[in-house]
Enzyme design. Structure first.
Site, PDB file in Angstrom:
ATOM      1  NE  ARG A   1      -3.412   2.570   2.584  1.00 27.49           N
ATOM      2  CZ  ARG A   1      -3.027   3.380   3.685  1.00 27.49           C
ATOM      3  NH1 ARG A   1      -2.391   3.124   4.517  1.00 27.49           N
ATOM      4  NH2 ARG A   1      -3.568   4.757   3.684  1.00 27.49           N
TER       5      ARG A   1
ATOM      6  CG  HIS B   1      -1.269   9.191   3.591  1.00 31.57           C
ATOM      7  ND1 HIS B   1      -1.454   7.643   3.620  1.00 31.57           N
ATOM      8  CD2 HIS B   1      -0.878   9.576   4.641  1.00 31.57           C
ATOM      9  CE1 HIS B   1      -1.059   7.382   4.722  1.00 31.57           C
ATOM     10  NE2 HIS B   1      -0.791   8.507   5.361  1.00 31.57           N
TER      11      HIS B   1
ATOM     12  CD  GLU C   1      -5.157   7.878   9.866  1.00 32.33           C
ATOM     13  OE1 GLU C   1      -4.668   9.135  10.436  1.00 32.33           O
ATOM     14  OE2 GLU C   1      -4.484   6.747  10.237  1.00 32.33           O
TER      15      GLU C   1
ATOM     16  CG  ASN D   1      -5.142   3.590   8.578  1.00 30.65           C
ATOM     17  OD1 ASN D   1      -5.175   2.780   7.912  1.00 30.65           O
ATOM     18  ND2 ASN D   1      -4.749   4.817   8.185  1.00 30.65           N
TER      19      ASN D   1
ATOM     20  CE1 TYR E   1       0.091   2.888  13.457  1.00 32.58           C
ATOM     21  CE2 TYR E   1      -2.067   3.775  12.603  1.00 32.58           C
ATOM     22  CZ  TYR E   1      -0.781   3.282  12.368  1.00 32.58           C
ATOM     23  OH  TYR E   1      -0.203   3.600  11.214  1.00 32.58           O
TER      24      TYR E   1
ATOM     25  CD  GLU F   1      -1.596   4.238   8.005  1.00 34.36           C
ATOM     26  OE1 GLU F   1      -1.343   4.671   9.142  1.00 34.36           O
ATOM     27  OE2 GLU F   1      -1.915   4.933   6.964  1.00 34.36           O
TER      28      GLU F   1
HETATM   29  C1  BGC Z   1      -0.936   7.988   9.318  1.00 30.60           C
HETATM   30  C2  BGC Z   1       0.514   7.783   9.115  1.00 30.60           C
HETATM   31  C3  BGC Z   1       1.281   7.744  10.170  1.00 30.60           C
HETATM   32  C4  BGC Z   1       0.955   6.807  11.355  1.00 30.60           C
HETATM   33  C5  BGC Z   1       1.881   6.895  12.507  1.00 30.60           C
HETATM   34  C6  BGC Z   1      -1.481   7.077  10.668  1.00 30.60           C
HETATM   35  O1  BGC Z   1      -2.400   7.917  11.262  1.00 30.60           O
HETATM   36  O2  BGC Z   1      -1.684   7.618   8.186  1.00 30.60           O
HETATM   37  O3  BGC Z   1       0.595   8.409   8.162  1.00 30.60           O
HETATM   38  O4  BGC Z   1       2.542   7.682  10.005  1.00 30.60           O
HETATM   39  O5  BGC Z   1      -0.404   7.034  11.396  1.00 30.60           O
HETATM   40  O6  BGC Z   1       1.318   7.983  13.158  1.00 30.60           O
END
Ligand code: BGC
Length: 503
Positions: free
Chosen positions: A113, A158, A203, A343, A345, A413
Site C-alpha cells: 500500500r 495521504h 484518515e 487504520n 493503532y 495500517e
Molecule cells: C497515518 C500515517 C502515520 C501513522 C503513525 C497514521 O495515522 O496514516 O501517515 O505515519 O499514523 O503515526
C-alpha cells in the site's frame, strides 16, 4: 577400565538425556510458539505493508513536482516539526524503487500500500498539466511490484495537498472536490489497467482537523467551522470519485474504498454519561464519515447533527456549523464504497465533559465534550498516544461489524513505534494485534486484508524523524538512506510463511 566403561555409559546416558531433553523442549516450544505467534487466516487473505508518498519519497522538487502543503509548512515553519526536519529527501524512495521492491518481495507479502503524490502528478493541482515524470515514476513502481507478484494498493490522497489548492482554501473549498475527482479519473485512466485496489482519502479526521494548515501562519483560522467544511468536501469528493470509477472504469474490475482511522474509545466508567461520551466521540470522529457511506439510511449520525446544530444556535450562528446534506447528496454518498479501510493503532478511555462546556467557544472539541485518558497499566510505546491494547482492536472490529452490517474491511495500517533493532515491543504488538484480528475473523467479521505500518522508518509528520515505525530501520544521516532489517522483519516473514498454511 571399569571406570572408563562407567564413564562411557554415563556419558551416553547424558548424551541421550540431552537429546531427549532437546527434543522435548523443541516440541514444547514449537507448539507454544506456533500457537502463540501464528494465528489462522483464510487462504485468500491479503497481507501487506504500508507507506505514504510524502513520508518516504523525497525528491520534493525533482522533475516537475510542485510544492505540497507539507513542503510548504516544513520549509517555512520548521519549528512546528519536533526535530525541525522536512521530507525533502526522506527515505529517497523516489530513487530506490528496485531496492524497495526487493525488500517488499523478501518479506513475502501479497500487496504494497502506497500513496500517489498529487503534486508530483499534477503540479498545478488541476488535470490540465500532467507531469510525465510523475506518471513514469508510478508506472515503474507499479510494473515492478506486479512483476514480483505484489498487488499495488493505492491511496489517492495521504495528507499532501498541492499547496496551490491550499491557497484556494484546501478542503474547506467545495470546488476542491471537483479537482480531486479530475485527479482521480486521471489516475484510474493511467494506472487502473493494472491497479485493482484504490482508496480515495487516508484518515480525513486528521487532515480535516487542520484543514487550514498549509498556508500557515494562521493555524487557527476558522477552527470552529473548517473541520466540518472539510468533512463535507471529502465526502462529496469521495462519492463522486466512486461514481466516476463505477460509470467509466467498471471494466477494470477494481475495488474502491476510503481509509478511516479509529482509536478505540472505551468508557472510563460504567456510568451512562461515560458510555454516551465514548459513543459520542466515535460518532464525531468516525461515524461522521462512516455513517453517510456505510449505513443503510446514510447522512451524518443524528447525535452529531443535533449536537452541532444546538451548539451553533446557542452560539448565535444562523445555521449549523456542520453543513446539512441534501437528499441528493445523501443518496450520492450512501453505499459509495466497495470496502471500508481501517487504520487502527490504539485505545483510550473516555469520560464525559459536558458539564464543563464553555458555550462561547465554538470548536469541534467543545461540540464533542469528552476527556480522553489512558490506563497507566497499558504497555507504552515511544509515541505518546500509542499503547498496547489488543482487546481495543477487537472491540473496534466487532463494533464495525455490528454497526454497519458487516462490511468488507481491509486493515490498511497497524503498527508500533520503537527505535531498538531487536524491537521486542513491535513483535509483541504484532503478535497481539494479529491474534485478535484472527479471532475477529473467526467470529464472523468480514476482514479481507491487513497492512503493517510501516515498511520502513519515515517522516512521521510533526514528530519528524524522531519516531520509528519501520520494520526496516533507515539511516537518515547517510545520503544513500540504507535500510537495515529490525528483528520484526524476520518475525513478519516467519509469520507470513505460516499464517495462511494454518487453515
Ligand atoms: C497515518 C500515517 C502515520 C501513522 C503513525 C497514521 O495515522 O496514516 O501517515 O505515519 O499514523 O503515526
Amino acid at each position: 577400565m571399569l571406570y572408563s566403561i562407567y564413564r562411557k555409559s554415563e556419558k551416553l546416558i547424558l548424551v541421550k538425556m540431552r537429546w531427549y531433553t532437546f527434543l522435548l523442549i523443541s516440541i514444547l516450544t514449537t507448539r507454544s510458539i506456533s500457537a502463540e505467534i501464528y494465528p489462522k487466516f483464510p487462504k485468500d487473505f491479503i497481507f501487506g505493508v504500508s507507506t505514504s508518498a510524502y513520508q518516504i519519497e523525497g525528491a520534493w522538487n525533482v522533475s516537475g513536482k510542485s510544492e505540497n502543503i507539507w513542503d510548504h509548512v516544513t520549509h517555512n515553519y520548521p519549528s512546528v516539526i519536533e526535530d525541525r526536519s522536512n521530507a525533502d529527501v526522506a527515505c529517497d524512495a523516489y530513487h530506490n524503487i528496485d531496492n524497495d521492491v526487493r525488500l517488499i518481495r523478501e518479506l513475502g507479502v501479497d500487496s504494497y500500500r502506497f500513496s500517489i503524490s498529487w503534486s508530483r502528478i499534477l503540479p498545478d493541482g488541476f488535470s490540465n498539466n500532467l507531469n510525465p515524470d510523475g506518471v513514469r515514476y508510478y508506472n515503474e513502481l507499479i510494473d515492478k511490484l506486479l512483476a514480483n507478484n505484489i498487488q499495488p494498493f493505492i491511496t489517492l490522497f495521504h495528507g499532501d495537498l498541492p499547496n496551490c489548492l491550499q491557497l484556494l482554501g484546501g478542503f474547506t473549498n467545495i470546488k476542491v472536490a471537483d479537482y480531486f475527482v479530475s485527479y482521480a479519473r486521471l489516475m484510474f485512466d493511467t494506472f487502473g489497467d493494472r491497479v485493482k485496489y484504490w482508496t480515495t482519502f487516508n484518515e480525513p479526521k486528521n487532515f480535516c482537523a487542520r484543514a487550514v494548515w498549509g498556508n500557515s501562519e494562521q493555524l487557527t483560522v476558522a477552527e470552529n467551522i473548517s473541520p466540518y467544511l472539510c468533512v463535507y468536501t471529502v465526502l462529496i469528493a469521495h462519492a463522486k470519485a466512486y461514481e466516476v470509477y463505477k460509470n467509466e472504469f467498471a471494466h477494470q474490475n477494481g475495488k474502491l474504498g476510503i481509509v478511516l482511522d479509529l482509536l478505540w474509545a472505551e468508557p472510563k466508567t460504567n456510568s451512562t454519561k461515560d458510555i454516551e461520551a465514548a459513543n459520542r466521540i466515535i460518532e464525531f470522529e468516525f461515524g461522521i464519515y462512516a455513517n453517510p457511506i456505510f449505513s443503510k439510511e446514510g447522512d451524518f449520525p443524528t447525535i452529531v447533527k443535533d449536537r452541532v446544530a444546538n451548539m451553533s444556535k446557542a452560539q448565535g450562528f444562523e445555521e449549523s456549523r456542520l453543513p446539512a446534506l441534501t437528499k441528493d447528496e445523501i443518496n450520492l454518498i450512501r453505499s459509495s464504497a466497495d470496502f471500508l479501510a481501517i487504520n487502527h493503532y490504539s485505545t483510550r478511555l473516555i469520560s464525559d465533559d459536558s458539564d464543563n462546556i464553555n458555550i462561547s467557544i465554538s470548536s469541534q472539541a467543545n461540540d464533542v465534550a469528552v476527556i480522553s485518558s489512558v490506563d497507566p497499566s497499558w504497555p507504552t510505546s515511544e509515541m505518546e498516544w500509542l499503547f498496547y491494547v489488543p482487546w481495543g482492536f477487537h472491540k473496534n472490529l466487532m463494533y464495525i461489524k455490528n454497526k454497519y452490517d458487516n462490511p468488507s474491511v481491509y486493515i490498511t495500517e497497524n503498527g508500533f513505534c520503537e527505535k531498538a533493532s531487536n524491537d521486542q515491543g513491535r513483535i509483541k504488538y504484532l503478535q497481539g494485534y494479529l491474534q485478535v484480528l484472527s479471532d475477529a475473523i473467526s467470529e464472523g467479521c468480514n476482514i479481507l486484508g491487513y497492512f503493517q505500518w510501516s515498511l520502513m522508518d519515515n517522516f512521521e509528520w510533526f514528530a519528524g524523524y524522531t519516531k520509528k515505525f519501520g520494520l526496516y530501520e533507515v539511516n537518515f544521516t547517510d545520503p544513500k538512506r540504507p535500510r537495515k532489517p529490525r528483528a520484526s522483519v524476520k518475525w513478519y516473514k516467519d509469520f507470513l510463511l505460516n499464517a495462511k498454511s494454518n487453515v
